[in-house]
Scaffold this active site. Structure first.
Site, PDB file in Angstrom:
ATOM      1  N   THR B 143       0.843  -1.182   0.000  1.00  0.00           N
ATOM      2  CA  THR B 143       0.000   0.000   0.000  1.00  0.00           C
ATOM      3  C   THR B 143       0.879   1.232   0.000  1.00  0.00           C
ATOM      4  O   THR B 143       1.773   1.358   0.839  1.00  0.00           O
ATOM      5  CB  THR B 143      -0.978   0.063   1.189  1.00  0.00           C
ATOM      6  N   ASP B 145      -0.110   3.870   0.903  1.00  0.00           N
ATOM      7  CA  ASP B 145      -0.544   4.645   2.070  1.00  0.00           C
ATOM      8  C   ASP B 145       0.331   4.411   3.296  1.00  0.00           C
ATOM      9  O   ASP B 145       0.300   5.201   4.238  1.00  0.00           O
ATOM     10  CB  ASP B 145      -2.004   4.334   2.405  1.00  0.00           C
ATOM     11  N   GLN B 302       1.331   9.303  -8.905  1.00  0.00           N
ATOM     12  CA  GLN B 302       2.113   9.023  -7.703  1.00  0.00           C
ATOM     13  C   GLN B 302       2.089   7.555  -7.293  1.00  0.00           C
ATOM     14  O   GLN B 302       2.983   7.105  -6.592  1.00  0.00           O
ATOM     15  CB  GLN B 302       1.643   9.897  -6.542  1.00  0.00           C
ATOM     16  N   ARG B 303       1.101   6.813  -7.750  1.00  0.00           N
ATOM     17  CA  ARG B 303       1.057   5.406  -7.345  1.00  0.00           C
ATOM     18  C   ARG B 303       1.556   4.466  -8.439  1.00  0.00           C
ATOM     19  O   ARG B 303       1.730   3.275  -8.194  1.00  0.00           O
ATOM     20  CB  ARG B 303      -0.358   5.012  -6.903  1.00  0.00           C
TER      21      ARG B 303
END
Lengths: 417, 417
Positions: B143, B145, B302-303
């Site tokens: 992830t 995140d 960004q991912r």
């Protein structure tokens, strides 16, 4: 021609690119090493730095630090969007420039920018000639827009193109991750010329590009667009569209003006500031399909992403600055350094450097040839890929520190006479 | 524990990252080489591929091509956002999964995803145990995140952080090119945890980062924000702000909801879909200052920006997949592979691999420690930089073709019993 001894000024103008500093560094390094050039001054914020007597002494910079300019994006000397009036209308600025040139004995003026900058060069050169002040003026091109006349391509374009193609390949994979419907609209810079948006076709050539590419060279028809997207989406459940910010309808109205109240913000040269097109088109497609629709604006990342620059672009940019100095010292003036392409016996791309008359270059925009678009004007032909692919070759040799870019820090010591 | 012979399934779930395929490849390669694993199946679109009996035979892929997974962003097997009901409420899905496991003699199940995926792992593992079907279940984290509990950091985070820090350094230079006022607001992903936005502090550590960084760990106060921006802008004529998409006020209301009618679109897990914050804040600052204000959304780049991935992240991700297989074959189950940090005698970062109980990991979110924020909660301390910097080290060894990424093309041969 006789050797002309004196100082030089290098200025940078217009929007940033990943490699405009590579050009400036080619110019500065070559000038510092040339015995006819007595001092190398950097104009802070382009021609404004000359008008304000705001010059820095490039000879005072540490050479190793200065070398980092080659891989630092944006304009290390600062830029401007200042348009000189015609000298016949108001010659105040020109008189001031002459005054500064005399103060520092400036005999060489190098200006690093796009069409507007070439126009600035041309005007200054004429004024100096008319006023009997010997000063050799050279334009060093840069523009991600790739729209300068004469030259095969422009420094800065290839690095932006490489970033756009790479990002689109990554977006292609991202957009396919779920088995649910997904439409993606990617907005790319380009007001009147579609070169940047067209570079999305390089991703297509690798099997991971957008389905549709729209450039401002062709009129955009909303109904045809919607029908096309629906057709592609119905077949595959996905559709990726690349659009130039400057696409317009048959009446010349920008599509970005359809939905938004355009803010009417204009830059210093009277060009309208565009934006928000991706989200507008995403909104249109949301009402027309059941797909999740995402609008992406590549924004200024496409012009400053030095980490993804083309080393070919960097070297050519450096050379254009270098050659500007060499040719000026040889006696040439009133020219822009440009590129002429050839291919060697093995079919490999070769970049040749030539000088173009500023009068030819200034204020002319070069667009994508009509025959490089497909029949339906929503894609590019193999000819475009053949043109662009050699330009993006090579990975940047950027210096890193802790795996992050190590960009230049200039001391910026103020010039004194 | 005795050797358990049987097939394995690997599935991927949740949003894309630059390195989720590196983890999957670590798992697939290790499983293909392990004599206890009789077949390696990829589930198309995560657990949905199991439910739909849509499995592909990874053994049929060309090994050299398969190796390109290590550098291909997004989920090569396809992903999903499918939430399994509690088996006590409705066990239909679980019965179907058991049926498929029996059909293919699946004794190993590897699931590659974030918190929700660890929850899925946990539920499947429990059901299999309760129904007496021996199957070892391992979670392989991913992830961007960085919010999984237990583990020091999560595969995918560092590559996104590197892209964000690099892009912010480039934006910093771009935003300073003119001598006119400029405020830039950059919107970064992160709903509840600010790890991604915090990575902007790495750019600050290099002297080219945002002036203000706002994360969802702290309440956002609009008046304080406006005053701060004005103060910085008055001093330097520039201000760059990094904001997390999930910033909210003291009442918990998302700032992105202030201006926009939030579409109320929810993803499969009931999370609100955020966005448009940068342009909203840019609009606010436009009315409060005379600056040109630009809102930039890093969006999905960004991912998925594998071209800027951290090789440290890639190798750790690969290893997490590899270790999941090795530990499962050794007899462990119901665990997630995680990272524990240590430092060697020279103070160099070392990544150690440990297994965490799924029950600990599932559905818990790890946030940035309060003491890593500065006093005014608009920046990060040196502790954060020390934490994040080792993770982004090393340039991706991605294979290129014509200087563009060469991403994997899988044959995806359907599995048969």
């Amino acid at each position: 021609m006789s050797a002309l001894k004196g100082a030089c000024i290098i200025g940078q103008s217009g929007g940033p690119t990943s490699v405009i500093n590579a050009s400036a560094y080619g110019c500065i390094k070559t000038a510092l090493e040339n015995e006819n050039i007595t001092a190398v001054y950097g104009a802070c914020n382009g021609i404004k730095g000359v008008l304000d007597d705001n010059l820095i002494d490039m000879g005072k910079e540490d050479p190793a630090e200065l070398a980092l300019m080659k891989y630092t994006p944006s304009s290390a000397l600062g830029s401007c969007r200042y348009k000189l009036k015609d000298a016949s209308v108001d010659d105040t600025d020109y008189k001031r420039i002459l005054e500064i040139f005399k103060k520092y004995n400036v005999r060489y003026f190098f200006y690093n920018g796009g069409n507007d900058s070439m126009d600035t060069c041309n005007k200054i050169s004429k004024f100096m000639l008319e006023n009997g002040y010997e000063c050799r003026v050279m334009g060093i091109p840069k523009t991600i827009d790739n729209d300068l006349a004469g030259t095969d391509h422009c420094p800065g374009y290839a690095s932006a193109a490489k970033y756009i193609a790479t990002s689109l390949m990554e977006i292609y994979h991202d957009a396919r991750v779920y088995d649910t419907g997904m439409i993606t609209v990617v907005e790319i810079m380009g007001r009147n010329a579609g070169w940047l948006t067209a570079s999305a076709a390089l991703a297509c050539a690798k099997g991971a590009g957008p389905d549709l590419i729209y450039c401002p060279e062709n009129d955009f028809d909303m109904d045809t667009f919607i029908a096309k997207v629906k057709e592609i989406y119905a077949k595959s459940g996905k559709c990726i569209v690349a659009v130039s910010e400057g696409i317009h309808d048959a009446n010349g109205k920008y599509i970005s003006e359809y939905g938004n109240d355009l803010s009417n913000a204009k830059d210093g040269f009277g060009h309208a500031q565009l934006g928000g097109l991706a989200s507008y088109l995403a909104g249109v497609l949301k009402t027309e399909t059941d797909a999740k629709v995402r609008g992406i604006e590549l924004s200024l990342l496409q012009r400053c992403a030095a980490h993804c620059a083309s080393q070919t672009d960097i070297e050519e940019s450096f050379n254009s600055g270098k050659i500007a100095v060499e040719k000026a010292v040889e006696g040439l003036t009133d020219r822009m350094v440009g590129f002429v392409r050839s291919y060697d016996e093995n079919g490999n791309y070769v970049c040749n450097y030539e000088l173009f008359e500023l009068t030819v270059v200034a204020n002319t925009e070069k667009k994508i040839p009509a025959e490089w678009f497909n029949e339906t004007k929503d894609g590019l032909t193999e000819d475009f890929v053949k043109y662009a692919l050699p330009l993006i070759q090579g990975e940047t040799q950027m210096v890193k520190e802790d795996s992050l870019p190590r960009f230049v820090h200039l001391k910026k010591v103020k010039a004194t006479v």
